[in-house]
Design a protein around this motif. Structure first.
Motif, PDB file in Angstrom:
ATOM      1  N   TRP A   1      -5.230 -21.875   4.555  1.00 36.85           N
ATOM      2  CA  TRP A   1      -4.908 -21.935   3.115  1.00 36.85           C
ATOM      3  C   TRP A   1      -3.706 -21.072   2.778  1.00 36.85           C
ATOM      4  N   LEU A   2      -3.625 -19.891   3.411  1.00 38.32           N
ATOM      5  CA  LEU A   2      -2.530 -18.962   3.131  1.00 38.32           C
ATOM      6  C   LEU A   2      -1.159 -19.533   3.499  1.00 38.32           C
ATOM      7  N   GLU A   3      -1.144 -20.486   4.407  1.00 41.63           N
ATOM      8  CA  GLU A   3       0.130 -21.075   4.825  1.00 41.63           C
ATOM      9  C   GLU A   3       0.794 -21.868   3.709  1.00 41.63           C
ATOM     10  N   THR A   4      -0.015 -22.384   2.786  1.00 41.15           N
ATOM     11  CA  THR A   4       0.548 -23.199   1.705  1.00 41.15           C
ATOM     12  C   THR A   4       0.271 -22.639   0.312  1.00 41.15           C
ATOM     13  N   ALA A   5      -0.617 -21.652   0.207  1.00 44.46           N
ATOM     14  CA  ALA A   5      -0.988 -21.116  -1.104  1.00 44.46           C
ATOM     15  C   ALA A   5       0.210 -20.438  -1.769  1.00 44.46           C
ATOM     16  N   LYS A   6       0.420 -20.743  -3.041  1.00 43.68           N
ATOM     17  CA  LYS A   6       1.494 -20.094  -3.792  1.00 43.68           C
ATOM     18  C   LYS A   6       1.014 -18.710  -4.228  1.00 43.68           C
ATOM     19  N   HIS A   7       1.782 -17.707  -3.870  1.00 40.43           N
ATOM     20  CA  HIS A   7       1.359 -16.347  -4.180  1.00 40.43           C
ATOM     21  C   HIS A   7       2.568 -15.451  -4.427  1.00 40.43           C
ATOM     22  N   GLN A   8       2.328 -14.363  -5.094  1.00 39.81           N
ATOM     23  CA  GLN A   8       3.387 -13.414  -5.413  1.00 39.81           C
ATOM     24  C   GLN A   8       2.793 -12.009  -5.479  1.00 39.81           C
ATOM     25  N   LYS A   9       3.552 -11.043  -4.951  1.00 41.83           N
ATOM     26  CA  LYS A   9       3.101  -9.651  -4.980  1.00 41.83           C
ATOM     27  C   LYS A   9       3.486  -9.021  -6.310  1.00 41.83           C
ATOM     28  N   TYR A  10       2.544  -8.284  -6.884  1.00 37.87           N
ATOM     29  CA  TYR A  10       2.793  -7.565  -8.134  1.00 37.87           C
ATOM     30  C   TYR A  10       2.553  -6.071  -7.922  1.00 37.87           C
ATOM     31  N   VAL A  11       3.308  -5.283  -8.643  1.00 37.09           N
ATOM     32  CA  VAL A  11       3.170  -3.825  -8.577  1.00 37.09           C
ATOM     33  C   VAL A  11       3.047  -3.288  -9.993  1.00 37.09           C
ATOM     34  N   THR A  12       2.109  -2.380 -10.198  1.00 33.29           N
ATOM     35  CA  THR A  12       1.982  -1.693 -11.476  1.00 33.29           C
ATOM     36  C   THR A  12       1.818  -0.207 -11.208  1.00 33.29           C
ATOM     37  N   GLU A  13       1.645   0.572 -12.250  1.00 40.15           N
ATOM     38  CA  GLU A  13       1.510   2.025 -12.095  1.00 40.15           C
ATOM     39  C   GLU A  13       0.237   2.489 -12.794  1.00 40.15           C
ATOM     40  N   SER A  14      -0.500   3.352 -12.128  1.00 39.84           N
ATOM     41  CA  SER A  14      -1.731   3.894 -12.708  1.00 39.84           C
ATOM     42  C   SER A  14      -1.400   4.874 -13.829  1.00 39.84           C
ATOM     43  N   GLU A  15      -2.398   5.247 -14.600  1.00 34.17           N
ATOM     44  CA  GLU A  15      -2.190   6.197 -15.685  1.00 34.17           C
ATOM     45  C   GLU A  15      -1.672   7.537 -15.186  1.00 34.17           C
ATOM     46  N   ASP A  16      -2.033   7.901 -13.946  1.00 33.48           N
ATOM     47  CA  ASP A  16      -1.581   9.170 -13.388  1.00 33.48           C
ATOM     48  C   ASP A  16      -0.402   9.011 -12.432  1.00 33.48           C
ATOM     49  N   GLY A  17       0.294   7.877 -12.529  1.00 35.67           N
ATOM     50  CA  GLY A  17       1.588   7.746 -11.875  1.00 35.67           C
ATOM     51  C   GLY A  17       1.621   7.209 -10.460  1.00 35.67           C
ATOM     52  N   TYR A  18       0.552   6.621  -9.974  1.00 36.18           N
ATOM     53  CA  TYR A  18       0.553   6.059  -8.625  1.00 36.18           C
ATOM     54  C   TYR A  18       0.932   4.581  -8.641  1.00 36.18           C
ATOM     55  N   LYS A  19       1.651   4.169  -7.627  1.00 32.71           N
ATOM     56  CA  LYS A  19       2.011   2.757  -7.489  1.00 32.71           C
ATOM     57  C   LYS A  19       0.805   1.981  -6.962  1.00 32.71           C
ATOM     58  N   LEU A  20       0.488   0.895  -7.666  1.00 31.73           N
ATOM     59  CA  LEU A  20      -0.630   0.042  -7.285  1.00 31.73           C
ATOM     60  C   LEU A  20      -0.099  -1.351  -6.968  1.00 31.73           C
ATOM     61  N   THR A  21      -0.626  -1.956  -5.914  1.00 30.34           N
ATOM     62  CA  THR A  21      -0.118  -3.245  -5.441  1.00 30.34           C
ATOM     63  C   THR A  21      -1.223  -4.294  -5.411  1.00 30.34           C
ATOM     64  N   ALA A  22      -0.854  -5.517  -5.781  1.00 25.06           N
ATOM     65  CA  ALA A  22      -1.807  -6.629  -5.736  1.00 25.06           C
ATOM     66  C   ALA A  22      -1.080  -7.908  -5.331  1.00 25.06           C
ATOM     67  N   MET A  23      -1.848  -8.859  -4.803  1.00 28.43           N
ATOM     68  CA  MET A  23      -1.326 -10.190  -4.523  1.00 28.43           C
ATOM     69  C   MET A  23      -1.966 -11.155  -5.512  1.00 28.43           C
ATOM     70  N   CYS A  24      -1.133 -11.998  -6.109  1.00 26.39           N
ATOM     71  CA  CYS A  24      -1.623 -12.963  -7.090  1.00 26.39           C
ATOM     72  C   CYS A  24      -1.447 -14.377  -6.544  1.00 26.39           C
ATOM     73  N   PHE A  25      -2.522 -15.150  -6.551  1.00 26.10           N
ATOM     74  CA  PHE A  25      -2.512 -16.520  -6.053  1.00 26.10           C
ATOM     75  C   PHE A  25      -2.657 -17.499  -7.208  1.00 26.10           C
ATOM     76  N   GLU A  26      -1.887 -18.582  -7.144  1.00 26.33           N
ATOM     77  CA  GLU A  26      -1.975 -19.628  -8.157  1.00 26.33           C
ATOM     78  C   GLU A  26      -3.082 -20.621  -7.785  1.00 26.33           C
ATOM     79  N   PRO A  27      -3.595 -21.348  -8.773  1.00 22.94           N
ATOM     80  CA  PRO A  27      -4.614 -22.372  -8.466  1.00 22.94           C
ATOM     81  C   PRO A  27      -4.061 -23.390  -7.475  1.00 22.94           C
ATOM     82  N   ASP A  28      -4.924 -23.898  -6.627  1.00 20.03           N
ATOM     83  CA  ASP A  28      -4.496 -24.909  -5.660  1.00 20.03           C
ATOM     84  C   ASP A  28      -4.024 -26.164  -6.365  1.00 20.03           C
ATOM     85  N   ALA A  29      -2.974 -26.759  -5.820  1.00 21.98           N
ATOM     86  CA  ALA A  29      -2.468 -28.017  -6.381  1.00 21.98           C
ATOM     87  C   ALA A  29      -3.520 -29.109  -6.263  1.00 21.98           C
ATOM     88  N   ALA A  30      -4.378 -29.002  -5.242  1.00 24.83           N
ATOM     89  CA  ALA A  30      -5.416 -30.010  -5.014  1.00 24.83           C
ATOM     90  C   ALA A  30      -6.762 -29.587  -5.580  1.00 24.83           C
TER      91      ALA A  30
END
Length: 350
Positions: A83-112
């Motif tokens: 699934w990961l070979e075709t799944a549309k995804h993008q990495k996002y970065v935000t910052e915690s209240e105390d200043g740490y970098k937080l990272t996540a991967m966001c996946f879009e709904p499957d086309a099928a």
């Protein structure tokens, strides 16, 4: 007179020696507590001690290793990798209240997704899930869950919790600091989709994080449901039960001392990492799941959380033959039918 003076000097000397020994023992005790907190909650330190892998190995050794669990797990991993070979995804970065970098991967709904994939779907494109991993975990191990949601038309945000994976931090939050960090991810989702309807799906510490969030007064109404998979009632009880297993040390008085040390070093009280307290204030529909044979976190903890949860809409699923975080591998059909059946039923009621 000289004899009396000599005896007094010996008494004073003995007194100073005793005081010195007690001070040394006091210092050594707090060095042990400092070491214990670092060995349990500071991943960089844990890796140096190899306690990170030791805790993981002990956790794995306590799981069930039946052929069906192994086969279902391998199948899920293989399907996810494909699934990961075709799944549309993008990495996002935000910052915690105390200043740490937080990272996540966001996946879009499957086309099928939806009827084309043979999966019932009544989504209008605004369904989201925030998928949360457990203690000493990382986002990649939660991708199989993200895949199942994406098949059904959900967007899936899968973060590394603080101190783990690609996210920064000093101390693992045991659900408390993570609940604040995850509010950032909810805010991020709402920026991407102001009409988002969000499910919180957590496993182990991730489940405790979701439940702690359910007790927050500022939890947005867009969070429509929680799936809590093998949560503990609170971090204090968790460490109290595991300190001997992990470090061969007595719970008393070390856990209370570690609580004070963490408060001084990390700035938060581990007693606040309590899903048990939070669910008593919760109004968010919640599905509790637990493996009946969980030796890491007793299924009784989920039973207690279910009983104490104040929300009107709640269900409890205990999966026979499943160890810690293995319910989806023991009986994947029942697991996901329960998850999406609960979510769909709630949607129809709402």
């Amino acid at each position: 007179m000289n004899t009396i003076n000599g005896l007094e000097k010996k008494k004073k000397k003995r007194k100073y020696i005793i005081i010195g020994i007690l001070l040394l023992l006091f210092v050594l005790y707090w060095v042990l507590v400092y070491f214990l907190v670092s060995a349990a909650l500071v991943p960089s330190f844990m890796k140096k001690l190899d306690s990170f892998s030791e805790v993981t190995e002990k956790s794995v050794s306590e799981q069930k290793h039946t052929s069906d669990i192994k086969e279902n797990h391998k199948k899920a991993v293989d399907e996810t990798n494909a699934w990961l070979e075709t799944a549309k995804h993008q990495k996002y970065v935000t910052e915690s209240e105390d200043g740490y970098k937080l990272t996540a991967m966001c996946f879009e709904p499957d086309a099928a997704s939806g009827s084309a994939a043979g999966v019932p779907l009544e989504s209008d494109g605004h369904d989201w899930v925030l998928v949360l991993h457990g203690y000493t975990g990382w986002k990649e191990e939660m991708y199989p869950f993200a895949m199942e949601y994406c098949k059904r038309g959900y967007h899936a945000m899968v973060p590394d919790l603080r101190c783990q994976g690609e996210s920064e931090g000093d101390f693992i939050g045991m659900g408390y600091t993570d609940s604040y960090d995850c509010m950032r991810w909810i805010q991020g989702i709402l920026k991407l989709d102001p009409k988002a309807r969000i499910v919180l799906h957590g496993q182990s510490m991730g489940a405790a994080t979701a439940l702690i969030m359910s007790g927050r007064d500022d939890l947005p109404d867009c969070v429509r449901a929680i799936v809590s998979d093998c949560s503990y009632t609170d971090a204090y009880a968790m460490f109290e039960s595991k300190i001997n297993d992990w470090f061969s040390l007595p719970a008393f008085p070390l856990v209370d001392s570690a609580r004070l040390m963490l408060l001084l070093r990390g700035g938060y009280d581990i007693n606040k990492a309590s899903a048990a307290d939070a669910v008593k204030r919760s109004h968010t529909p919640t599905l509790f799941i637990h493996g009946a044979d969980d030796r890491m976190i007793s299924a009784d903890m989920s039973r207690e959380l279910y009983e104490d949860c104040a929300c009107a809409d709640k269900e409890l699923l205990i999966v026979d033959g499943a160890g810690h975080a293995q319910s989806q591998d023991k009986d994947p059909k029942r697991y996901y039918e329960s998850v999406f059946g609960f979510l769909n039923t709630f949607e129809k009621r709402g």
